[in-house]
Design an enzyme around this catalytic site. Structure first.
Site, PDB file in Angstrom:
ATOM      1  N   ARG A  39       0.827  -1.211   0.000  1.00 34.75           N
ATOM      2  CA  ARG A  39       0.000   0.000   0.000  1.00 34.75           C
ATOM      3  C   ARG A  39       0.863   1.263   0.000  1.00 34.75           C
ATOM      4  O   ARG A  39       0.415   2.323  -0.398  1.00 34.75           O
ATOM      5  CB  ARG A  39      -0.874   0.034   1.253  1.00 34.75           C
ATOM      6  CG  ARG A  39      -1.950  -1.010   1.331  1.00 34.75           C
ATOM      7  CD  ARG A  39      -3.137  -0.491   2.136  1.00 34.75           C
ATOM      8  NE  ARG A  39      -2.942  -0.517   3.568  1.00 34.75           N
ATOM      9  CZ  ARG A  39      -3.358  -1.508   4.370  1.00 34.75           C
ATOM     10  NH1 ARG A  39      -3.975  -2.544   3.851  1.00 34.75           N
ATOM     11  NH2 ARG A  39      -3.175  -1.454   5.662  1.00 34.75           N
ATOM     12  N   ARG A  81       9.826   6.378  -2.686  1.00 29.19           N
ATOM     13  CA  ARG A  81      10.124   7.430  -3.674  1.00 29.19           C
ATOM     14  C   ARG A  81      11.582   7.854  -3.630  1.00 29.19           C
ATOM     15  O   ARG A  81      12.168   7.944  -2.550  1.00 29.19           O
ATOM     16  CB  ARG A  81       9.244   8.660  -3.404  1.00 29.19           C
ATOM     17  CG  ARG A  81       7.769   8.375  -3.506  1.00 29.19           C
ATOM     18  CD  ARG A  81       7.013   9.612  -3.972  1.00 29.19           C
ATOM     19  NE  ARG A  81       5.582   9.343  -3.939  1.00 29.19           N
ATOM     20  CZ  ARG A  81       4.800   9.646  -2.910  1.00 29.19           C
ATOM     21  NH1 ARG A  81       5.294  10.257  -1.851  1.00 29.19           N
ATOM     22  NH2 ARG A  81       3.515   9.347  -2.950  1.00 29.19           N
ATOM     23  N   ARG A 133      -8.349  -6.475  14.564  1.00 27.00           N
ATOM     24  CA  ARG A 133      -7.613  -5.625  15.498  1.00 27.00           C
ATOM     25  C   ARG A 133      -8.544  -4.484  15.889  1.00 27.00           C
ATOM     26  O   ARG A 133      -9.308  -3.971  15.057  1.00 27.00           O
ATOM     27  CB  ARG A 133      -6.350  -5.022  14.836  1.00 27.00           C
ATOM     28  CG  ARG A 133      -5.358  -6.034  14.360  1.00 27.00           C
ATOM     29  CD  ARG A 133      -4.672  -6.791  15.453  1.00 27.00           C
ATOM     30  NE  ARG A 133      -3.743  -5.979  16.218  1.00 27.00           N
ATOM     31  CZ  ARG A 133      -3.123  -6.412  17.317  1.00 27.00           C
ATOM     32  NH1 ARG A 133      -3.370  -7.639  17.786  1.00 27.00           N
ATOM     33  NH2 ARG A 133      -2.269  -5.637  17.967  1.00 27.00           N
ATOM     34  N   ARG A 148       0.778   5.719  16.982  1.00 25.81           N
ATOM     35  CA  ARG A 148       0.879   7.081  16.448  1.00 25.81           C
ATOM     36  C   ARG A 148       0.115   8.069  17.316  1.00 25.81           C
ATOM     37  O   ARG A 148      -0.715   7.673  18.138  1.00 25.81           O
ATOM     38  CB  ARG A 148       0.368   7.145  15.004  1.00 25.81           C
ATOM     39  CG  ARG A 148      -1.049   6.626  14.814  1.00 25.81           C
ATOM     40  CD  ARG A 148      -1.440   6.658  13.323  1.00 25.81           C
ATOM     41  NE  ARG A 148      -2.783   6.120  13.121  1.00 25.81           N
ATOM     42  CZ  ARG A 148      -3.426   6.070  11.959  1.00 25.81           C
ATOM     43  NH1 ARG A 148      -2.855   6.536  10.872  1.00 25.81           N
ATOM     44  NH2 ARG A 148      -4.633   5.563  11.876  1.00 25.81           N
ATOM     45  N   GLU A 181      -2.745   6.367  19.798  1.00 22.16           N
ATOM     46  CA  GLU A 181      -3.496   5.229  19.256  1.00 22.16           C
ATOM     47  C   GLU A 181      -2.791   3.925  19.617  1.00 22.16           C
ATOM     48  O   GLU A 181      -1.614   3.756  19.311  1.00 22.16           O
ATOM     49  CB  GLU A 181      -3.534   5.416  17.737  1.00 22.16           C
ATOM     50  CG  GLU A 181      -4.616   4.673  17.044  1.00 22.16           C
ATOM     51  CD  GLU A 181      -4.721   5.117  15.575  1.00 22.16           C
ATOM     52  OE1 GLU A 181      -4.731   6.341  15.298  1.00 22.16           O
ATOM     53  OE2 GLU A 181      -4.767   4.228  14.716  1.00 22.16           O
ATOM     54  N   TYR A 216     -10.320  -4.858   4.225  1.00 24.94           N
ATOM     55  CA  TYR A 216      -9.905  -3.490   4.545  1.00 24.94           C
ATOM     56  C   TYR A 216     -10.241  -2.622   3.339  1.00 24.94           C
ATOM     57  O   TYR A 216      -9.578  -2.716   2.308  1.00 24.94           O
ATOM     58  CB  TYR A 216      -8.402  -3.408   4.852  1.00 24.94           C
ATOM     59  CG  TYR A 216      -8.040  -2.008   5.261  1.00 24.94           C
ATOM     60  CD1 TYR A 216      -8.001  -1.636   6.596  1.00 24.94           C
ATOM     61  CD2 TYR A 216      -7.814  -1.030   4.306  1.00 24.94           C
ATOM     62  CE1 TYR A 216      -7.739  -0.337   6.965  1.00 24.94           C
ATOM     63  CE2 TYR A 216      -7.548   0.276   4.670  1.00 24.94           C
ATOM     64  CZ  TYR A 216      -7.506   0.612   6.004  1.00 24.94           C
ATOM     65  OH  TYR A 216      -7.262   1.904   6.362  1.00 24.94           O
ATOM     66  N   ASP A 273     -10.893   1.202   1.744  1.00 27.71           N
ATOM     67  CA  ASP A 273     -10.874   2.646   1.896  1.00 27.71           C
ATOM     68  C   ASP A 273     -12.251   3.201   1.510  1.00 27.71           C
ATOM     69  O   ASP A 273     -13.043   2.531   0.845  1.00 27.71           O
ATOM     70  CB  ASP A 273      -9.779   3.253   1.008  1.00 27.71           C
ATOM     71  CG  ASP A 273      -8.422   3.234   1.713  1.00 27.71           C
ATOM     72  OD1 ASP A 273      -8.401   3.340   2.957  1.00 27.71           O
ATOM     73  OD2 ASP A 273      -7.394   3.113   1.025  1.00 27.71           O
TER      74      ASP A 273
END
Ligand code: FAD
Ligand code: UDP
Length: 375
Positions: free
Chosen positions: A172, A176, A247, A277, A300, A348, A350
């Site tokens: 995912r 770069r 989870r 995070r 989190e 999962y 989006d």
């Protein structure tokens, strides 16, 4: 006119409900939560006034023009680019791994070509077809960056060894060799000016929808011609084949004056830090952040979901996939119900995919209903 029950008032349920109601059908939407929006729900924090993403940070990003155009109809989107920072061994970096991450981490000043050759040299070329998260990481970025940014974070996030997780989870994320620090590669990205709940509210704002909050599907006594179920597929069947693993997340809220961390999301990659995070939600709405003197943040924590916990991330290992196949077979033999969305399909998804799939599901049922009418 037919009667439909839509279970769940997230994006999936709201979209199906809208279009069926527009066709003149009788539509009941139930959600056991006290609000609409599902996991994308946003609300103003009572103490600070900041718009908060109650179930974790949500950034709308897509390559699908249909999904992008669709959401624009229901609210204004502000330009927003997700830029994530990561802390590893007391130093701050940028993620996804880009030229700045590489140069800062290795203390170098390489250009793109040099950095590409440098990373290719570190990558494990013996791994031709990565089978696990770890193999994917080692073959993509080599051991040092993997250890610093992915090994510990992934163990915290999934509670599993990266050798046990599928390579697809890491795929995912981009890698770069320039200074582009956009977390996503998609051409369309934005944040709804009035939050996601307002978008879902506008989707549901058509005549003929009976919306019932604080109401579970299981508590209903009425009969419907068809049910669209966007809750957990195993729950619909009373877990008769077992429970699919998820989870869950715990959010630890705290308030600070002004600006706490200077950006929306900082990942904590070391295992010595128990949370994954910290999100500071005023930075998700840069156009209004000056209005608030205080700031609200959330640490989190990820853990295995118990029976009473909110299911967030489907685990989808070999055993779960086997159980899912059995549930899908059961679902196919059950008439009068369709399963949809993140929980209904145990994937999962989006938001953009959720939206596209809900629109396609409506197109399919609409074609069937039109066919029935003309027969
Ligand atoms: P949901 O939003 O889960 O809605 C299902 C609803 O059904 C819930 O409100 C639930 O209460 C209700 N329900 C379930 N069972 C019953 C029942 N039996 N009776 C009554 N009501 C029931 N996507 C992105 O595009 N960008 C992001 O940045 C992003 N970040 C995310 C961060 C986190 C932490 C998580 C977990 C997900 C993220 N997502 C993101 C994914 C996004 O949340 C989903 O795509 C979206 O919520 C799916 O919508 P849905 O309608 O299918 O399901
Ligand atoms: N990941 C990581 N370190 C990071 C960010 C992500 O190890 O700082 C891993 C983690 O396993 C995560 C996966 O990469 O599940 C995909 O990242 P993404 O940001 O898509 O995570 P999600 O949206 O699942 O939270």
């Amino acid at each position: 006119m037919k009667s439909f029950c839509i279970v769940g008032a997230g994006f999936s349920g709201a979209i199906i409900a809208r279009h069926l109601a527009e066709r003149g059908h009788k539509v009941t939407v139930v959600d056991e939560r006290p609000h609409i929006g599902g996991n994308c729900h946003t609300e103003r924090d009572a103490e600070t006034g900041v718009m908060v993403h109650k179930y974790g940070p949500h950034i709308f990003h897509t390559a699908d023009k249909r999904a992008w155009d669709y959401v624009q109809r229901f609210g204004k989107f502000q330009p927003y680019v997700n830029r994530v920072k990561a802390i590893s061994k007391d130093r701050v970096y940028t993620l996804p791994v880009n030229l700045l991450t590489i140069n800062q981490f290795f203390g170098t000043t390489m250009g793109p070509k040099e950095a590409r050759a440098f990373i290719e040299d570190k990558a494990d070329r013996s791994i031709q077809a990565p089978r696990s998260f770890e193999e994917q990481a080692l073959s993509m970025i080599g051991p040092e960056l993997y250890r610093a940014f992915f090994h510990g974070y992934t163990r915290k996030q999934w509670g599993l060894e990266p050798t046990e997780l599928p390579a697809s989870i890491l795929k995912r994320l981009p890698l770069r060799f320039n200074y582009d620090d956009n977390y996503f590669n998609h051409p369309y990205q934005g944040m709804p000016e009035d939050g996601y709940t307002s978008i879902v509210q506008n989707i549901l704002a058509v005549e003929g929808i009976d919306l019932r909050l604080d109401c579970s599907f299981e508590s209903l006594e009425e009969k419907y011609d068809h049910v669209f179920y966007t809750g957990p597929i195993d729950r619909y069947f009373q877990f008769r084949l077992g429970r699919l693993g998820y989870r869950t997340l715990d959010f630890e809220r705290f308030v600070d004056e002004g600006d706490h961390q200077g950006t929306a999301v900082i990942n904590y990659c070391d295992e010595s830090v128990p949370f994954t995070r910290i999100s500071e939600h005023k930075h998700f709405a840069p156009w209004e952040q000056e209005k608030f003197s205080q700031t609200v943040c959330f640490r989190e924590y990820s853990r295995l979901a118990g029976e009473q916990d909110i299911p967030y991330y489907p685990i989808r290992l070999v055993n779960e996939k086997k159980m899912l196949d059995s549930y899908i077979a059961l679902a196919k033999s059950e008439s009068g119900v369709s399963f949809l969305g993140r929980l209904g399909t145990y994937r999962y998804l989006d938001m953009d995919v959720t939206i596209t799939e809900a629109l396609s599901a409506f197109d399919q049922i609409d074609a069937l209903l039109q066919h029935d009418n003309s027969a």
